[in-house]
Write a protein that holds these residues in place. Structure first.
Motif, mmCIF file in Angstrom:
data_model
loop_
_atom_site.group_PDB
_atom_site.id
_atom_site.type_symbol
_atom_site.label_atom_id
_atom_site.label_comp_id
_atom_site.label_asym_id
_atom_site.label_seq_id
_atom_site.Cartn_x
_atom_site.Cartn_y
_atom_site.Cartn_z
ATOM 1 N N ALA A 119 0.832 -1.210 0.000
ATOM 2 C CA ALA A 119 0.000 0.000 0.000
ATOM 3 C C ALA A 119 0.866 1.259 0.000
ATOM 4 N N ARG A 120 1.930 1.251 0.784
ATOM 5 C CA ARG A 120 2.831 2.410 0.807
ATOM 6 C C ARG A 120 3.498 2.592 -0.552
ATOM 7 N N ALA A 121 3.863 1.480 -1.195
ATOM 8 C CA ALA A 121 4.474 1.568 -2.518
ATOM 9 C C ALA A 121 3.500 2.192 -3.514
ATOM 10 N N ILE A 122 2.224 1.822 -3.418
ATOM 11 C CA ILE A 122 1.210 2.428 -4.294
ATOM 12 C C ILE A 122 1.146 3.939 -4.056
ATOM 13 N N HIS A 123 1.086 4.333 -2.775
ATOM 14 C CA HIS A 123 0.970 5.757 -2.450
ATOM 15 C C HIS A 123 2.161 6.555 -2.959
ATOM 16 N N TYR A 124 3.384 6.092 -2.664
ATOM 17 C CA TYR A 124 4.572 6.866 -3.016
ATOM 18 C C TYR A 124 4.914 6.793 -4.497
ATOM 19 N N ASN A 125 4.165 6.043 -5.255
ATOM 20 C CA ASN A 125 4.322 6.038 -6.706
ATOM 21 C C ASN A 125 3.080 6.611 -7.392
ATOM 22 N N SER A 126 2.236 7.285 -6.617
ATOM 23 C CA SER A 126 1.027 7.902 -7.153
ATOM 24 C C SER A 126 1.220 9.410 -7.246
ATOM 25 N N LEU A 127 0.209 10.098 -7.792
ATOM 26 C CA LEU A 127 0.262 11.553 -7.881
ATOM 27 C C LEU A 127 0.056 12.211 -6.518
ATOM 28 N N ARG A 128 -0.332 11.418 -5.527
ATOM 29 C CA ARG A 128 -0.541 11.937 -4.173
ATOM 30 C C ARG A 128 0.683 11.711 -3.274
ATOM 31 N N TRP A 129 1.816 11.370 -3.857
ATOM 32 C CA TRP A 129 2.974 10.927 -3.071
ATOM 33 C C TRP A 129 3.475 11.994 -2.091
ATOM 34 N N ASN A 130 3.242 13.289 -2.434
ATOM 35 C CA ASN A 130 3.724 14.353 -1.542
ATOM 36 C C ASN A 130 2.695 14.752 -0.490
ATOM 37 N N LYS A 131 1.609 14.001 -0.384
ATOM 38 C CA LYS A 131 0.622 14.206 0.670
ATOM 39 C C LYS A 131 0.752 13.091 1.705
ATOM 40 N N SER A 132 -0.108 13.124 2.695
ATOM 41 C CA SER A 132 0.029 12.186 3.811
ATOM 42 C C SER A 132 -0.449 10.779 3.449
ATOM 43 N N PHE A 133 0.154 9.791 4.121
ATOM 44 C CA PHE A 133 -0.281 8.395 4.033
ATOM 45 C C PHE A 133 -0.592 7.942 5.451
ATOM 46 N N LYS B 173 -16.806 17.161 3.114
ATOM 47 C CA LYS B 173 -16.274 16.503 1.929
ATOM 48 C C LYS B 173 -14.851 16.025 2.208
ATOM 49 N N THR B 174 -14.475 14.935 1.591
ATOM 50 C CA THR B 174 -13.106 14.459 1.714
ATOM 51 C C THR B 174 -12.567 14.119 0.333
ATOM 52 N N ASP B 175 -11.266 14.216 0.206
ATOM 53 C CA ASP B 175 -10.592 13.853 -1.045
ATOM 54 C C ASP B 175 -9.415 12.956 -0.694
ATOM 55 N N ILE B 176 -9.654 11.676 -0.699
ATOM 56 C CA ILE B 176 -8.610 10.718 -0.363
ATOM 57 C C ILE B 176 -8.629 9.570 -1.371
ATOM 58 N N ARG B 177 -7.502 8.874 -1.445
ATOM 59 C CA ARG B 177 -7.477 7.605 -2.166
ATOM 60 C C ARG B 177 -7.554 6.507 -1.118
ATOM 61 N N LEU B 178 -8.525 5.628 -1.275
ATOM 62 C CA LEU B 178 -8.764 4.595 -0.273
ATOM 63 C C LEU B 178 -8.191 3.261 -0.753
ATOM 64 N N LEU B 179 -7.270 2.720 0.036
ATOM 65 C CA LEU B 179 -6.732 1.378 -0.180
ATOM 66 C C LEU B 179 -7.189 0.509 0.979
ATOM 67 N N ALA C 289 -6.337 13.653 6.514
ATOM 68 C CA ALA C 289 -5.548 13.118 5.397
ATOM 69 C C ALA C 289 -6.031 13.636 4.050
ATOM 70 N N TYR C 290 -6.698 14.769 4.038
ATOM 71 C CA TYR C 290 -7.268 15.322 2.798
ATOM 72 C C TYR C 290 -6.180 15.428 1.726
ATOM 73 N N GLY C 291 -6.463 14.887 0.552
ATOM 74 C CA GLY C 291 -5.518 14.926 -0.555
ATOM 75 C C GLY C 291 -4.539 13.769 -0.562
ATOM 76 N N GLY C 292 -4.513 12.967 0.514
ATOM 77 C CA GLY C 292 -3.558 11.863 0.614
ATOM 78 C C GLY C 292 -4.196 10.500 0.422
ATOM 79 N N THR C 293 -3.606 9.506 1.076
ATOM 80 C CA THR C 293 -4.041 8.117 0.927
ATOM 81 C C THR C 293 -4.270 7.513 2.306
ATOM 82 N N ILE C 294 -5.335 6.726 2.428
ATOM 83 C CA ILE C 294 -5.627 6.005 3.666
ATOM 84 C C ILE C 294 -5.713 4.519 3.358
#
Length: 494
Positions: A204-218, A297-303, A257-262
């Motif tokens: 999951a961390r690998a997905i986040h840090y290779n996504s367009l959201r990599w500079n946001k929180s995980f 409202k929230t803007d996150i990528r959910l894994l 975690a708005y803009g990041g990945t959870i």
């Protein structure tokens, strides 16, 4: 070391007034005098002046006009007007145009004037400290931003699919990493399945840090063994008094975690009631804190990850079908360590390097026999189990020496037999005779004892209640020999 006096510039066209001011101020200040504004400008250019005390009525220009020019060229200097005339217009002009600190009237009282000038010096020092602090804060902000950026770049490299996930060239993880690298840039939900300890969070961390959201929180939220009220509060937040013990408002993870990945870890353990609330977040990107009437409202990528087969959970009615299809945009399954034994040498050395850094102890590496035993063991706890085993070996081993197979746990040694079957199947199988079953177990016991005693036959024979001749006979009979160590996997990171 004596501290230098603050410098004050007195500008007055009356000589007697200059002499009187200089005489009263010279003990406490470094006094510079000028009879004209031109002389004053030269002094300001040549000296570090903190305070300027200027007469209002000057032959070439007024004190307010001159101090207005000073304000533009030397803005840090504290500006004071001294005058025998108390014209309201002059005072207002001085305040607005020249930015004067104080308006001193003639005749002045020496003690009161000195007190005013002392306060002016304090004001000057305060201004300088504020400027230095502002500069330092700007530098600190840039430094903090750079450190944060460098840290995120380091994390991104650490979790890259090429270097971050340790595996061999023929590993079954290669195909999985290829899939994850294709999925990572897109905001699809990903379901990661696999046994406990296989590295689902790492994926999951690998997905986040290779996504367009990599500079946001995980962020990771465990779902197993967490009461629903606590989990709901952690994710959605709550208002003061909404739940027991809530003495203040709490912002939930979906907001923080708005803009990041959870990553919702072990989502299979969510209660049916909570699944309904999560579905709204997944469908509409909306949630409501506990005790609040306001929808956010929230803007996150959910894994999500699961150690259970969610399709079976759906069929059994324990997991909502609509939520499953929302979460399983892409599904990947992380294989257990027993199905990727070729990765064990690389993984073991990688984990050993990490352990040496964390514990602060250096060793030469693993012996070939230790690696061979680790490859044959099934590792039911997967990567987490082998990590704990390696840390224990490092603590028990001798510094700068090789970590031998004798440092492995008895359960690892007992089961790390060339026979790939477990003890129960060796005993209960119907395809072997009693003699073969007994011999298979005996081989395991002999091998475990010899490895633990570093193949010292005297110690092993005493422990097993055998003579050296008897032990030698069994070794010859079962062809048990110490594994060759010419091909040691002993270099860290090799």
């Amino acid at each position: 070391m004596t501290q230098s006096k603050p410098t004050i510039l007195i500008v007055d066209d009356e000589v007697r007034s200059l002499e009187a001011l200089e005489r009263n101020l010279t003990d406490e200040f470094d006094v510079q005098i000028a009879e004209t504004t031109k002389e004053a400008e030269q002094i300001l250019a040549d000296h570090w002046v903190q305070i300027i005390l200027c007469d209002q009525r000057m032959p070439d220009k007024s004190g307010v006009e001159f101090l207005t020019e000073v304000r533009e060229k030397w803005p840090d200097v504290i500006r004071i007007i001294i005058s025998g005339y108390t014209d309201a217009g002059d005072i207002i002009s001085g305040l607005n145009e020249a930015g004067i600190y104080y308006y001193v009237t003639k005749p002045w009282h020496p003690e009161k004037l000195i007190l005013t000038l002392r306060n002016a010096v304090s004001m000057f020092e305060l201004q300088r400290q504020n400027e230095l602090l502002a500069i330092e804060l700007r530098l600190s902000e840039r430094t903090a931003k750079k450190k944060m950026s460098d840290g995120r770049q380091k994390l991104r490299k650490q979790y890259s699919f090429d270097d971050g996930i340790v595996r061999s060239k023929s590993s079954p993880m290669n195909a999985i990493c290829d899939t994850l690298s294709q999925v990572a840039p897109y905001d699809l939900s990903v379901l990661i399945t696999g046994e406990s300890g296989t590295g689902k969070e790492l994926a999951a961390r690998a997905i986040h840090y290779n996504s367009l959201r990599w500079n946001k929180s995980f962020a990771v939220q465990k779902c197993s063994a967490v009461p629903q009220a606590v989990l709901e509060s952690e994710l959605f937040g709550h208002r003061r008094g909404a739940i027991a013990g809530a003495v203040q408002d709490q912002t939930g993870l979906f907001e923080r975690a708005y803009g990041g990945t959870i990553l919702l870890d072990e989502v299979c353990d969510l209660s049916p009631a909570f699944q309904v609330k999560l579905l709204r977040v997944v469908q509409d990107g909306e949630f409501r804190p506990i005790g609040s009437n306001q929808t956010k409202k929230t803007d996150i990528r959910l894994l999500v990850s699961s150690y259970k087969n969610l399709e079976n959970e759906v069929r059994e009615g324990r997991f909502r079908k609509d939520l499953y299809f929302r979460l399983a945009g892409v599904t990947v399954s992380i294989p257990p360590l027993r199905d990727r034994r070729e990765d064990i040498p690389l993984l073991a050395n990688f984990l050993l390097k990490q352990a040496m850094t964390d514990i602060g102890k250096e060793v030469a590496g693993f012996s070939a026999e230790a690696i061979s035993c680790m490859k044959r063991y099934a590792w039911p706890g997967n990567v987490r189990e082998i990590q704990n085993e390696i840390e224990r070996m490092l603590v028990m081993g001798k510094e700068h020496d090789f970590l031998g197979a004798d440092l492995l746990s008895p359960k690892v040694l007992m089961e790390a037999s060339p026979e790939r079957e477990d003890d129960l199947s060796l005993v209960t199988t119907t395809t072997r005779t009693l003699k073969e079953r007994v011999e298979a177990v005996e081989i395991k016991i002999l091998r475990e004892s010899l490895i633990r005693h570093r193949w010292n036959k005297s110690k092993a024979s005493r422990e097993l209640g055998l003579s050296r001749v008897g032990l030698r006979g069994k070794l010859d009979r079962y062809h048990l020999e110490k594994e060759e160590e010419q091909d040691k996997v002993d270099e860290i990171g090799k």
